[in-house]
Design an enzyme around this catalytic site. Structure first.
Site, short mmCIF file in Angstrom:
data_model
loop_
_atom_site.label_atom_id
_atom_site.label_comp_id
_atom_site.label_asym_id
_atom_site.label_seq_id
_atom_site.Cartn_x
_atom_site.Cartn_y
_atom_site.Cartn_z
N ASP A 256 0.86 -1.19 0.00
CA ASP A 256 0.00 0.00 0.00
C ASP A 256 0.89 1.24 0.00
O ASP A 256 1.72 1.41 0.90
CB ASP A 256 -0.88 -0.04 1.26
CG ASP A 256 -2.08 0.88 1.12
OD1 ASP A 256 -2.13 1.66 0.15
OD2 ASP A 256 -2.96 0.82 2.00
N ASP B 146 -3.20 2.66 -5.93
CA ASP B 146 -2.03 2.67 -5.04
C ASP B 146 -1.91 1.46 -4.13
O ASP B 146 -1.21 1.50 -3.14
CB ASP B 146 -2.02 3.96 -4.21
CG ASP B 146 -3.25 4.07 -3.31
OD1 ASP B 146 -4.17 3.25 -3.47
OD2 ASP B 146 -3.27 4.97 -2.47
N GLU B 147 -2.59 0.37 -4.45
CA GLU B 147 -2.38 -0.83 -3.63
C GLU B 147 -2.57 -2.10 -4.45
O GLU B 147 -3.28 -2.11 -5.45
CB GLU B 147 -3.31 -0.83 -2.41
CG GLU B 147 -4.75 -0.63 -2.75
CD GLU B 147 -5.67 -0.65 -1.53
OE1 GLU B 147 -5.54 -1.57 -0.70
OE2 GLU B 147 -6.52 0.24 -1.43
#
Lengths: 380, 410
Positions: free
Chosen positions: B27, B121-122
């Site tokens: 993350d 974003d993860e």
């Protein structure tokens, strides 16, 4: 009003007026037909603010007069009357009495003064052979969309130029085009987008006449087309909107094509597609042996047949919906049909097939009817 | 649930790994803000908030320095500015973040083919087949973090666990710049201590129902008899909860397309009541995501409209298109039809549109039609894409959206 009239003549005229009315109307009065009796003629008219019709038929008029009655009811009654001769009389209570043989009907009438006045007979722009007109409309209207979601394509696009009428229709899967000559002089090229239902009814009914007169008129806020014979007049508002530019979809020349016997291929398509589920496409392989039709319908059955075809160019495997192909083939109205195979830039998408008619195996095509069909994807 | 400022951070060293956890959840920390900082090194030591500086707009991301002042994602910008007056406010640049995201995912893919990107974003990575090449899960996690830092200048937190949801919980707990490994033997203890709301899929509603029975932790959920749990929260939720509470998850890491949905939403500068203005806003809103579809060679099958009124009542309506598309006009019309169809007549605070059911334009089946309404719009889209690429997204808008852009510039 008091008159005598032939049953079949009456029935035909009333049913035509009713056919042009919508199935349901918002105003009950618009579901009526107007009967006007004067000078040896009975005029029957209908109008729903979009489409109007008026038909004059010979009648034996004793007393002139006008009356407005339910169209559907009068149509149903006049088609079932027992005797050739029909008497139409209005009584003092304003009812219409319909008598034929020993059958008697009393119809309530509606107030005439509330009925809208019909568009007038316009200044005609030209005339066309009724028979040719009917043929062309029949050939093209098969391709018009029946889906009201996109109103513009539920119409037939008529292009009027001096000397030529062109009819165009499409439902996204195919495009049909037919040009016919006409005796028309118009100041500038015009287009008219006419509801396919109205146009087909006009073509069928007017086919008995010799010539059909045509005019396209534009008011401030609405455009209208009118079709007339000495005894009949139909007007229709045009469908608003821009017709998709489908004319440019037709290819110029195609090197890869096959010529088939029209009736033979239609028969074969009908036979082989018996095993198909509805809407399923049929697979066609065109090679030097002819064309092989293969139907892999469901688990229960499959079918195959090969008929004669004269191929020029490379072997072609495509799949097409049976009904779409039959529509195109039968509309060529020629003994032979030519199927031209085009290509697209997209390797996944087969090119459209152009169907035209030919009078002989290697003869030149008449070239006035063209039907372009998008094949389906090959699933195997 | 997780403190966004990292105040309750828990970490473990890479050596903590005993070889029983193979799923990593990577993350990125304050991703948008970190990407912006690469472009604005001068702001490195200052609080940074990524958000449009408009009345009523909300914070997209804030860096940790700003979070120390209490700034949180989704907080109104006005409030964030009051809390942290010294913060630099940067407008979001989604194109930049997508590009950075692609580089991140590229690095992850070097460690295992099993990468499931969750959002920009993860991502989850299953490294069970990667130990021979790269060592233990803990070692891989540290290597990934090092490479992201060294090659991209971005900070990531990584959770390692035997199942996906636990890895995600762990990455949330070790933020920022942390690593938390939960071995199989520790999993139950790790979960037991969590409040039940920490589990994904447990919302306010479920939390409330459980708390009425005095149930607030995962451990308490686990100790409930199943029929009782069903009575409390219903069959489906009970099944999910009882599985999760025992650390069970059947679905593994499934590589999926990079983006499962593309969308945009906007909180309006002032509530709109005029449906024509809302429609204009909607037209303008569809523009960006549909450009993204085309840029990524994707087609959308489903269009979802989201509306929020002044009282924060939110509705969403979806429509599945008969044919997946990337044509702006078709998508605008679908969104417009949804709006008209839902009979919305309330003062509107937020308008959002989202495309899902994304398929690759290359894999999409060709259509059996000769022509479509879309054909006419395709050329317009291509031309408009070229123009906006050269002169910026504001250089060209649909005429139907003009009303909205005028309003915004006022």
């Amino acid at each position: 009003m008091r008159l005598q009239i032939n049953r079949d003549v009456l029935s035909e005229a009333v049913s035509f007026a009713v056919k042009l009315l919508p199935q349901r109307t918002t105003l009950p009065i618009l579901s009526g037909v107007v009967l006007d009796a004067a000078e040896g003629k009975l005029r029957i008219s209908s109008f729903d603010y979009e489409v109007s019709s008026s038909t004059s038929i010979p009648a034996d008029i004793e007393d002139a007069g006008s009356v407005l009655v339910s169209g559907r009811l009068l149509a149903d009654i006049s088609s079932r009357l027992p005797a050739d001769e029909v008497n139409l009389t209005t009584d003092e209570n304003g009812r219409l009495l319909v008598q034929s043989g020993s059958a008697k009907f009393e119809l309530f009438t509606m107030p005439l003064d509330e009925y809208p006045s019909l568009p007038e007979r316009p200044e005609w722009q030209g005339s066309v052979s009724a028979e040719t007109f009917a043929t062309a409309v029949g050939q093209v209207s098969v391709a018009a969309s029946r889906d009201d979601v996109t109103p513009v394509i539920t119409g037939v696009q008529i292009e009027l130029t001096s000397g030529q009428l062109t009819f165009l229709a499409t439902d996204r899967y195919r495009v049909a085009l037919r040009s016919i000559p006409w005796e028309g002089q118009i100041p500038a090229d015009t287009t008219a987008l006419v509801p396919v239902r109205t146009l087909s009814e006009v073509a069928k009914t007017f086919a008995h006449a010799d010539q059909i007169q045509i005019a396209v008129t534009k008011d401030d806020d609405h455009e209208m087309i009118a079709f007339g014979t000495p005894d009949r007049l139909v007007t229709s508002l045009l469908i608003k909107g821009n017709y998709p530019p489908v004319r440019r979809l037709f290819p110029e020349t195609v090197a890869n094509y096959a010529v088939v016997s029209t009736s033979e291929l239609i028969e074969s398509v009908r036979r082989v597609s018996l095993v198909l589920d509805r809407e399923s496409p049929l697979r066609f392989t065109f090679n030097l042996d002819g064309v092989t039709l293969e139907a892999i319908g469901n688990e229960q059955a499959q079918a195959q047949e090969t008929v004669e075809a004269f191929l020029t160019g490379e072997e072609v495997v495509i799949s097409m919906k049976p009904q779409f192909l039959i529509d195109g083939l039968s509309s060529t109205q020629n003994e032979f049909s030519k199927l031209s195979f085009t290509k697209t830039d997209n390797p996944h998408k087969p090119g459209p097939v152009l169907i035209t008619g030919q009078t002989s195996k290697n003869g030149e095509e008449p070239g006035d009817y063209r039907y372009l069909l998008q094949p389906n994807l090959l699933l195997r | 649930m997780s403190a966004q400022d990292g105040s309750h951070r828990r970490v473990t060293p890479a050596e903590h790994d005993d070889g029983t956890a193979h799923i990593l959840h990577v993350d990125m920390d304050a991703f948008f803000a970190s990407v912006e900082l690469l472009d604005h090194p001068e702001l490195r030591d200052r609080p940074v908030i990524v958000a449009h500086d408009a009345p009523r707009s909300v914070v997209t991301t804030a860096n940790y320095r700003a979070r120390r002042f209490g700034v949180r994602s989704a907080m109104p910008v006005a409030m964030a500015k009051r809390m942290c007056p010294g913060a630099a406010l940067l407008p979001p640049r989604h194109g930049l973040y997508r590009a950075a995201s692609a580089r991140v995912m590229h690095i992850l893919a070097e460690f295992s083919p099993l990468v499931e990107q969750v959002s920009v974003d993860e991502a989850w990575i299953d490294v069970s087949g990667a130990h021979g090449l790269f060592g233990s899960s803990g070692a891989i996690a540290e290597r990934i973090r090092e490479r992201l830092r060294a090659e991209l200048g971005l900070i990531a937190s990584v959770g390692v666990a035997p199942v996906k949801f636990a890895a995600k919980l762990a990455s949330g707990m070790c933020k920022p710049d942390g690593l938390l490994i939960v071995n199989r033997s520790e999993l139950q203890g790790f979960l037991d201590a969590l409040p039940v709301g920490a589990l994904s899929g447990v919302g306010e509603h479920t939390r409330d129902r459980l708390s009425r029975y005095g149930v607030s932790t995962v451990r308490q959920v686990r100790e409930l008899r199943y029929p009782r749990l069903v009575r409390m929260v219903g069959e489906a939720m009970a099944r999910m909860l009882s599985e999760r509470a025992r650390g069970r998850q059947t679905d593994g890491v499934t590589p999926v397309r990079a983006e499962r949905s593309i969308g945009r939403e906007v909180t309006l500068p002032e509530d709109l009541s005029d449906s024509r203005e809302i429609l204009a806003t909607l037209s303008a809103l569809v523009e960006g995501p549909s450009r993204t579809l085309r840029a990524q060679k994707l087609l959308a099958r489903t269009v979802t409209l989201k509306l929020r009124d002044a009282d924060f009542q939110t509705i969403s309506r979806s429509h599945a298109l008969s044919v997946p598309t990337d044509t702006t006009q078709v998508l605008v019309e679908a969104a417009r039809d949804l709006f008209i169809g839902c009979g919305w007549d309330r003062p509107t605070r937020l308008v959002g549109v989202r495309f899902t059911g994304l398929v690759s334009a290359e894999d999409a089946p060709a259509r059996d039609v000769l022509w479509g309404e879309e054909d006419r719009w395709r050329a317009a889209d291509v031309a408009s894409d070229e123009i906006t690429q050269r002169f910026g997204t504001e250089s060209m808008v649909r005429a139907t959206a003009l009303r909205a852009s005028r309003r915004r510039s006022r």
